[in-house]
Write an enzyme that holds these catalytic residues in place. Structure first.
Site, PDB file in Angstrom:
ATOM      1  N   GLY A  85      29.661  62.047  18.171  1.00 25.20           N
ATOM      2  CA  GLY A  85      30.586  60.974  17.838  1.00 25.20           C
ATOM      3  C   GLY A  85      30.177  59.737  18.607  1.00 25.20           C
TER       4      GLY A  85
ATOM      5  N   CYS B 193      27.784  62.822  27.098  1.00 26.41           N
ATOM      6  CA  CYS B 193      28.194  61.560  26.487  1.00 26.41           C
ATOM      7  C   CYS B 193      26.984  60.639  26.402  1.00 26.41           C
ATOM      8  CB  CYS B 193      29.286  60.915  27.341  1.00 26.41           C
ATOM      9  SG  CYS B 193      29.842  59.318  26.720  1.00 26.41           S
ATOM     10  N   LEU B 194      26.827  59.964  25.279  1.00 19.08           N
ATOM     11  CA  LEU B 194      25.703  59.038  25.116  1.00 19.08           C
ATOM     12  C   LEU B 194      25.747  57.921  26.158  1.00 19.08           C
ATOM     13  CD1 LEU B 194      25.716  58.699  21.215  1.00 19.08           C
ATOM     14  CD2 LEU B 194      24.158  60.085  22.618  1.00 19.08           C
TER      15      LEU B 194
ATOM     16  N   HIS C 162      37.485  63.293  22.982  1.00 20.67           N
ATOM     17  CA  HIS C 162      36.464  62.557  23.736  1.00 20.67           C
ATOM     18  C   HIS C 162      36.299  61.138  23.180  1.00 20.67           C
ATOM     19  CE1 HIS C 162      32.366  62.441  25.824  1.00 20.67           C
ATOM     20  NE2 HIS C 162      32.296  61.413  24.994  1.00 20.67           N
ATOM     21  N   GLU C 163      36.242  61.015  21.859  1.00 17.65           N
ATOM     22  CA  GLU C 163      36.036  59.687  21.262  1.00 17.65           C
ATOM     23  C   GLU C 163      37.256  58.789  21.469  1.00 17.65           C
ATOM     24  OE1 GLU C 163      33.105  59.043  20.690  1.00 17.65           O
ATOM     25  OE2 GLU C 163      32.457  61.122  20.652  1.00 17.65           O
TER      26      GLU C 163
ATOM     27  N   GLN D  57      31.067  51.701  22.825  1.00 14.21           N
ATOM     28  CA  GLN D  57      29.736  52.191  23.205  1.00 14.21           C
ATOM     29  C   GLN D  57      28.611  51.371  22.584  1.00 14.21           C
ATOM     30  OE1 GLN D  57      30.750  56.569  22.317  1.00 14.21           O
ATOM     31  NE2 GLN D  57      29.284  56.690  23.990  1.00 14.21           N
TER      32      GLN D  57
ATOM     33  N   HIS E 211      37.330  57.296  24.824  1.00 12.91           N
ATOM     34  CA  HIS E 211      36.506  56.078  24.899  1.00 12.91           C
ATOM     35  C   HIS E 211      37.333  54.855  24.502  1.00 12.91           C
ATOM     36  CE1 HIS E 211      32.435  57.260  25.891  1.00 12.91           C
ATOM     37  NE2 HIS E 211      32.395  58.192  24.964  1.00 12.91           N
TER      38      HIS E 211
END
Ligand code: NI
Length: 192
Positions: A49, A103-104, A145-146, A54, A149
C-alpha cells in the site's frame, strides 16, 4: 505513468495529519493524477500500500493493493486495488494480532506491531462512490498501516517490543520462518 520519489522517516510531511479531499476536487486532474501516481509508485516499489504523504502530498488518499505474490510480503493474501479517499476506520471487536511490518518510508527496517483483527472502513473511491466495508486479517492490518500514515503515524510508533526491530536481511535470517508459520495459521483461521 509517473513513479514518484518516496518520502522517508525524518521528513516532516510523514508526521502531519493529511487533509480531507473536497469531494468537488476529487474528479479534478490534480487528485486523479495523484491517485495514478500512487498506483504507479506502489507498484514500482512493491509495497502492499502507499499513502499520499509518502509521495509528498498532504491529501487524505491511500492505496492498498496486493496483486499476485508480493515480493516484499509473499505471505499476504491478494488485495484487489482499493483507492481510499477520506477513509474513516473503526475497530470491530477486541481481538488483536501481532504482525511484523515494514514500510516504504522506513528503509530496511521491520518490526512487530499490534493490529486489530477486524475493522470497518468507510471511504470514497476515485469516482466518488461511497464504500462501507469490513476487512479482516492481514488485509485489515495493511489498511490500518496506510490510514496511520494519513494520520501522521508510522509503524515505528506502534512497535511494542523494540527488540523485534530488524533489517530485512536479519528478519529473513532470524524471524521469518517463525513469523510466516504463525501468520499463515492466523490467515487460515480468520481469512482476509
Ligand atoms: Ni508504510
Amino acid at each position: 505513468m509517473s513513479v514518484r520519489e518516496i518520502t522517508v522517516v525524518g521528513n516532516p510531511i510523514l508526521r502531519e495529519p493529511t487533509r480531507p479531499v473536497d469531494p468537488e476536487e476529487l474528479a479534478g486532474p490534480e487528485v486523479q493524477q495523484l491517485i495514478d501516481d500512487l498506483i504507479d509508485t506502489r507498484r514500482a516499489a512493491n509495497g502492499a500500500g502507499i499513502a499520499a504523504n509518502q509521495i509528498g502530498s498532504d491529501l487524505r488518499v491511500a492505496i492498498a493493493e496486493v496483486d499476485g505474490v508480493n515480493p516484499r510480503y509473499p505471505y499476504k493474501p491478494p488485495i484487489p486495488r482499493m483507492v481510499m479517499v477520506n477513509p474513516v476506520i473503526e475497530p470491530i471487536g477486541a481481538e488483536m494480532v501481532e504482525i511484523n511490518e515494514g514500510c516504504l518510508s522506513v528503509p530496511d527496517l521491520r518490526g512487530n506491531v499490534m493490529r486489530h483483527v477486524e475493522v470497518r472502513i468507510q471511504y470514497l473511491d476515485r469516482e466518488g462512490v461511497e464504500h462501507d466495508e469490513v476487512k479482516r486479517g492481514l488485509t485489515a492490518g495493511t489498511i490500518q498501516h496506510e490510514i496511520d500514515h494519513l494520520d501522521g503515524k508510522l509503524f515505528l510508533d506502534r512497535v511494542t517490543d523494540t527488540a523485534s526491530l530488524a533489517t530485512w536481511d536479519e528478519f529473513e535470517r532470524h524471524q521469518r520462518d517463525e513469523f510466516v508459520e504463525r501468520i499463515t495459521r492466523f490467515v487460515e483461521r480468520v481469512g482476509s
